[in-house]
Design a protein around this motif. Structure first.
Motif, short mmCIF file in Angstrom:
data_model
loop_
_atom_site.label_atom_id
_atom_site.label_comp_id
_atom_site.label_asym_id
_atom_site.label_seq_id
_atom_site.Cartn_x
_atom_site.Cartn_y
_atom_site.Cartn_z
N ASP A 19 0.76 -1.38 -0.07
CA ASP A 19 0.14 0.08 -0.04
C ASP A 19 0.80 1.02 0.11
O ASP A 19 0.46 2.22 -0.48
CB ASP A 19 -1.02 0.01 1.19
N ALA A 20 1.96 1.21 0.73
CA ALA A 20 2.92 2.33 0.84
C ALA A 20 4.35 1.69 0.89
O ALA A 20 4.64 0.84 1.41
CB ALA A 20 2.62 3.24 1.91
N ARG A 49 7.38 1.75 -8.25
CA ARG A 49 6.14 1.82 -8.96
C ARG A 49 5.49 0.47 -9.21
O ARG A 49 4.31 0.30 -8.86
CB ARG A 49 6.47 2.45 -10.25
N LEU A 52 3.89 -1.03 -5.90
CA LEU A 52 2.51 -0.52 -5.29
C LEU A 52 1.39 -1.21 -5.80
O LEU A 52 1.22 -1.36 -6.97
CB LEU A 52 2.73 1.01 -5.43
N GLY A 55 -3.31 2.72 -6.21
CA GLY A 55 -3.69 3.89 -5.17
C GLY A 55 -2.62 3.78 -4.28
O GLY A 55 -2.85 4.64 -3.32
N GLY A 56 -1.45 3.04 -4.35
CA GLY A 56 -0.54 2.97 -3.40
C GLY A 56 0.39 4.29 -3.38
O GLY A 56 0.25 5.21 -4.50
N VAL A 57 1.34 4.67 -2.50
CA VAL A 57 2.08 5.66 -2.49
C VAL A 57 3.29 5.35 -2.16
O VAL A 57 3.72 4.68 -1.38
CB VAL A 57 1.30 6.61 -1.32
N PHE A 78 4.89 8.15 -12.15
CA PHE A 78 4.47 8.59 -10.96
C PHE A 78 3.74 10.00 -11.16
O PHE A 78 4.00 10.69 -11.91
CB PHE A 78 5.36 8.93 -9.89
N SER A 98 2.41 8.53 -6.52
CA SER A 98 1.49 7.56 -6.78
C SER A 98 1.61 7.03 -8.44
O SER A 98 1.64 8.04 -8.97
CB SER A 98 -0.06 7.98 -6.65
#
Length: 104
Positions: A19-20, A49, A52, A55-57, A78, A98
């Motif tokens: 997720d992050a 990239r 992730l 919607g991940g960061v 991103f 993101s």
């Protein structure tokens, strides 16, 4: 700290994604970081990239705004924004990136 190997593993097809990813290394990506740096180089950014979830960061601490690094993130696919929390005095920065879309 998440090792580059863990990011590479999560970037593999079929692997569980993050997720992050938060990079808070002592010096952060300075303008003269080599393009093959294990955390901030071109291939490392592509792996981050791909590691992730949608919607991940990717969050990266910086000593201050670093437009060159922000451009490298954009080239890697991103959407990028730089935040400078706090007020007055020396303020560090956090770049939040993101993935624009899945590249798989």
């Amino acid at each position: 700290m998440l090792a580059p190997d863990a990011i590479a593993e999560a970037a593999r097809p079929g692997a569980e994604r993050f997720d992050a990813i938060v990079l808070d290394l002592y010096e952060g990506p300075r303008p003269l970081v080599a393009r093959d740096h294990p955390h901030y180089g071109d291939a490392a950014l592509a792996r981050s990239r791909d590691a992730l979830r949608p919607g991940g960061v990717l969050a990266v601490w910086l000593e201050g705004p670093t437009p060159r690094f922000e451009r490298a993130l954009a080239r890697a696919g991103f959407r990028v924004r730089c935040e400078r929390p706090g007020a007055g005095g020396r303020r560090h920065a956090v770049v939040l990136a993101s993935p624009r879309s899945s590249r798989r």
